[in-house]
Design a protein around this motif. Structure first.
Motif, PDB file in Angstrom:
ATOM      1  N   LEU A  79       6.547   9.051   6.808  1.00  0.00           N
ATOM      2  CA  LEU A  79       6.668   7.658   7.504  1.00  0.00           C
ATOM      3  C   LEU A  79       6.467   6.666   6.761  1.00  0.00           C
ATOM      4  O   LEU A  79       7.091   5.491   7.224  1.00  0.00           O
ATOM      5  CB  LEU A  79       5.806   7.810   8.686  1.00  0.00           C
ATOM      6  N   GLY A  80       6.013   6.804   5.556  1.00  0.00           N
ATOM      7  CA  GLY A  80       5.667   5.532   4.871  1.00  0.00           C
ATOM      8  C   GLY A  80       6.805   4.723   4.366  1.00  0.00           C
ATOM      9  O   GLY A  80       6.445   3.422   4.706  1.00  0.00           O
ATOM     10  N   LEU A  81       7.890   5.083   4.030  1.00  0.00           N
ATOM     11  CA  LEU A  81       9.141   4.343   3.563  1.00  0.00           C
ATOM     12  C   LEU A  81       9.694   3.902   4.946  1.00  0.00           C
ATOM     13  O   LEU A  81      10.257   2.745   5.172  1.00  0.00           O
ATOM     14  CB  LEU A  81      10.089   5.121   2.697  1.00  0.00           C
ATOM     15  N   GLN A 109       0.854  -1.119  -0.074  1.00  0.00           N
ATOM     16  CA  GLN A 109       0.079  -0.044  -0.020  1.00  0.00           C
ATOM     17  C   GLN A 109       1.033   1.352   0.052  1.00  0.00           C
ATOM     18  O   GLN A 109       0.436   2.262  -0.779  1.00  0.00           O
ATOM     19  CB  GLN A 109      -0.891   0.046   1.314  1.00  0.00           C
ATOM     20  N   ASN A 110       1.856   1.206   0.910  1.00  0.00           N
ATOM     21  CA  ASN A 110       2.653   2.442   1.041  1.00  0.00           C
ATOM     22  C   ASN A 110       3.383   2.700  -0.510  1.00  0.00           C
ATOM     23  O   ASN A 110       3.457   3.708  -0.734  1.00  0.00           O
ATOM     24  CB  ASN A 110       3.686   2.193   2.092  1.00  0.00           C
ATOM     25  N   LEU A 111       3.968   1.695  -0.650  1.00  0.00           N
ATOM     26  CA  LEU A 111       4.699   1.714  -1.997  1.00  0.00           C
ATOM     27  C   LEU A 111       4.021   2.279  -3.261  1.00  0.00           C
ATOM     28  O   LEU A 111       4.222   3.085  -4.423  1.00  0.00           O
ATOM     29  CB  LEU A 111       5.681   0.527  -2.302  1.00  0.00           C
ATOM     30  N   ILE A 112       2.581   1.503  -3.482  1.00  0.00           N
ATOM     31  CA  ILE A 112       1.957   2.024  -4.556  1.00  0.00           C
ATOM     32  C   ILE A 112       1.329   3.363  -4.224  1.00  0.00           C
ATOM     33  O   ILE A 112       1.261   4.207  -5.324  1.00  0.00           O
ATOM     34  CB  ILE A 112       0.815   0.764  -4.400  1.00  0.00           C
ATOM     35  N   SER A 113       1.063   3.539  -3.173  1.00  0.00           N
ATOM     36  CA  SER A 113       0.635   4.928  -2.922  1.00  0.00           C
ATOM     37  C   SER A 113       1.888   6.064  -3.229  1.00  0.00           C
ATOM     38  O   SER A 113       1.262   7.179  -4.014  1.00  0.00           O
ATOM     39  CB  SER A 113       0.465   5.163  -1.359  1.00  0.00           C
ATOM     40  N   ASN A 114       3.043   5.817  -2.952  1.00  0.00           N
ATOM     41  CA  ASN A 114       4.100   6.919  -3.246  1.00  0.00           C
ATOM     42  C   ASN A 114       4.001   6.761  -4.681  1.00  0.00           C
ATOM     43  O   ASN A 114       4.248   7.806  -5.413  1.00  0.00           O
ATOM     44  CB  ASN A 114       5.496   6.340  -2.888  1.00  0.00           C
ATOM     45  N   ALA A 115       4.097   5.267  -5.580  1.00  0.00           N
ATOM     46  CA  ALA A 115       4.169   5.314  -7.021  1.00  0.00           C
ATOM     47  C   ALA A 115       3.054   6.245  -7.947  1.00  0.00           C
ATOM     48  O   ALA A 115       2.992   7.194  -8.772  1.00  0.00           O
ATOM     49  CB  ALA A 115       3.915   4.043  -7.498  1.00  0.00           C
ATOM     50  N   VAL A 116       1.772   6.276  -7.111  1.00  0.00           N
ATOM     51  CA  VAL A 116       0.695   6.984  -7.687  1.00  0.00           C
ATOM     52  C   VAL A 116       0.638   8.604  -7.467  1.00  0.00           C
ATOM     53  O   VAL A 116       0.599   9.417  -8.277  1.00  0.00           O
ATOM     54  CB  VAL A 116      -0.508   6.464  -7.057  1.00  0.00           C
ATOM     55  N   LYS A 117       1.047   8.702  -6.040  1.00  0.00           N
ATOM     56  CA  LYS A 117       1.037   9.911  -5.661  1.00  0.00           C
ATOM     57  C   LYS A 117       2.315  11.024  -6.244  1.00  0.00           C
ATOM     58  O   LYS A 117       1.938  12.116  -6.925  1.00  0.00           O
ATOM     59  CB  LYS A 117       1.498  10.020  -4.235  1.00  0.00           C
ATOM     60  N   PHE A 118       3.286  10.301  -6.577  1.00  0.00           N
ATOM     61  CA  PHE A 118       4.365  11.363  -7.260  1.00  0.00           C
ATOM     62  C   PHE A 118       4.474  11.261  -8.941  1.00  0.00           C
ATOM     63  O   PHE A 118       5.005  11.853  -9.457  1.00  0.00           O
ATOM     64  CB  PHE A 118       5.634  10.805  -6.910  1.00  0.00           C
TER      65      PHE A 118
HETATM   66 MG    MG Z   1       4.374   7.607   1.300  1.00  0.00          MG
END
Ligand code: MG
Ligand code: ADP
Length: 374
Positions: A323-325, A255-264
């Motif tokens: 905090l995600g990573l 979730q955290n990694l996909i969230s970053n990929a989508v967000k950025f």
């Molecule tokens: Mg994140």
């Protein structure tokens, strides 16, 4: 007694920059000038030297007198008679050097003990502060969560028009309020999760499970954002990928990694997840990638630092806590699973991690199929 204080001054010149043997010679010569050297009552070495030297005049003078048959003294006898004194001085100086070294070591040991005690006290204080911080975090987040649940519940009831009809504007406003409550809840959950992981206060529930549906559902959770940004999604997964890990926690990592990929990712670009197996190593490798702005290499060493964000300004475009990573790293560290970020400015980001394969799993690389969607 001053003879003792002479020798007991450990800060006397030691010439430590010089080679060892010169230092020792220097110390020896220095000791010859100290009264401690000539004190057989305090310096056992001096007494030992004197006794060690005694046989020289006794035997040499004795043999000379016996051989000559006369009990007369000869001037050479003085040289022999001097031997006990000479030995006493040489051994005494050695004793002084030894004594000074012992004192230096004693001082060092005392200092080390004092530092160790100070460190122990500081450590105790830190542990206590850490415990207080964890307690404080747990209390605050709990106190924040409870009213939020009530706020959300009431807002939803109002949205469902249980308290009377709503105008479009009211519905729109309430919708925004609910979304923000959701964001706040997520933030609190993230803080709680981080606290738990940071303090090591969690247990892994290790079991065998198929990673493929987990990846699919993790991506599906971001469908609204993916659609809104018109991102292409590419999944390269085998049909089945059984791993041995904590399912919930790995779902969180994804979730955290996909969230970053989508967000950025910029609108209209692509993101994806690739998984493969290395049966010889007994590991499953996963990569979450995007074609977003990437991360400058100078910034990459901070990626897993808590609360760190490349853009930490108050006017930053993307939200988040930084905090995600750190959470991903904590979870994967607990699994003894490595995580690696490969990125460069302007060239997107790839995050790789690997997990232990479940035993008896038919990991067939040929069975890998790809799924694309927009
Ligand atoms: Mg994140
Ligand atoms: N896929 C990515 N592309 C670009 N930057 C990223 C990516 N993933 C992480 N980063 C950088 O690392 C920072 C920390 O990420 P993370 O710990 O997930 O915190 P958050 O997402 O809350 O900002 C982000 O703020 C961003 O600067």
């Amino acid at each position: 007694m001053s003879s003792a204080t002479d020798a007991e001054r450990p800060d006397a010149p030691s010439g430590s920059a010089r080679p060892e043997r010169f230092t020792t010679v220097r110390e020896f010569l220095h000791a010859l000038g100290q009264r401690f050297t000539y004190n057989p009552r305090r310096n056992a070495y001096a007494l030992f030297g004197f006794l060690w030297g005694l046989p020289v005049p006794v035997f040499s003078v004795g043999i000379d007198q016996w051989a000559s048959g006369q009990a007369t003294q000869h001037p050479i006898h003085i040289a022999f008679l001097m031997h006990p004194l000479l030995f006493a001085v040489i051994f005494g100086a050695m004793g002084t050097v030894r004594h000074r070294k012992d004192l230096q070591i004693h001082h060092l040991v005392e200092e080390l003990k004092r530092h160790a005690q100070e460190l122990g006290l500081a450590n105790e204080r830190l542990t206590e502060l850490d415990r207080m911080k964890a307690q404080f975090m747990a209390n605050v987040t709990h106190e924040l969560k409870t009213p939020l649940v009530a706020i959300r519940g009431y807002n939803e009831s109002i949205l469902e028009e249980r308290f009377g009809p709503l105008t479009d504007k009211q519905r729109q406003g309430l919708g925004i309020a609910v979304r923000n409550v959701d964001r706040l809840q997520k933030l609190i959950e993230e803080l709680l999760e981080f606290e738990r992981i940071d303090s090591g206060d969690f247990k892994l529930q290790i079991a065998d499970f198929d990673l493929v549906p987990l990846v699919q559902s993790a991506l599906e959770n971001f469908r609204p954002q993916v659609d809104e940004k018109k991102l292409a999604t590419e999944l390269h997964l085998p049909e089945k990928l059984e791993v041995r890990a904590d399912r919930e926690k790995i779902a969180h990592v994804l979730q955290n990694l996909i969230s970053n990929a989508v967000k950025f990712s910029p609108d209209g670009s692509a993101i994806g997840v690739t998984a493969s197996t290395d049966a010889s190593l007994g590991r499953a490798s996963l990569t979450v990638w995007d074609r977003g702005p990437g991360i400058p290499s100078a910034a990459q060493k901070f990626l897993f630092t808590r609360f760190w964000q490349a853009d930490g300004s108050s006017r930053r475009k993307h939200g988040g806590t930084g905090l995600g990573l750190a959470i991903c790293k904590g979870i994967l560290d607990a699994h003894r699973a490595p995580i690696q970020v490969v990125s460069s400015e302007g060239n997107g980001t790839k995050v790789h991690f690997s997990l232990t394969l479940a035993k008896e799993c038919p990991h067939d690389r040929e069975a890998a199929h790809s799924h694309r969607g927009r």
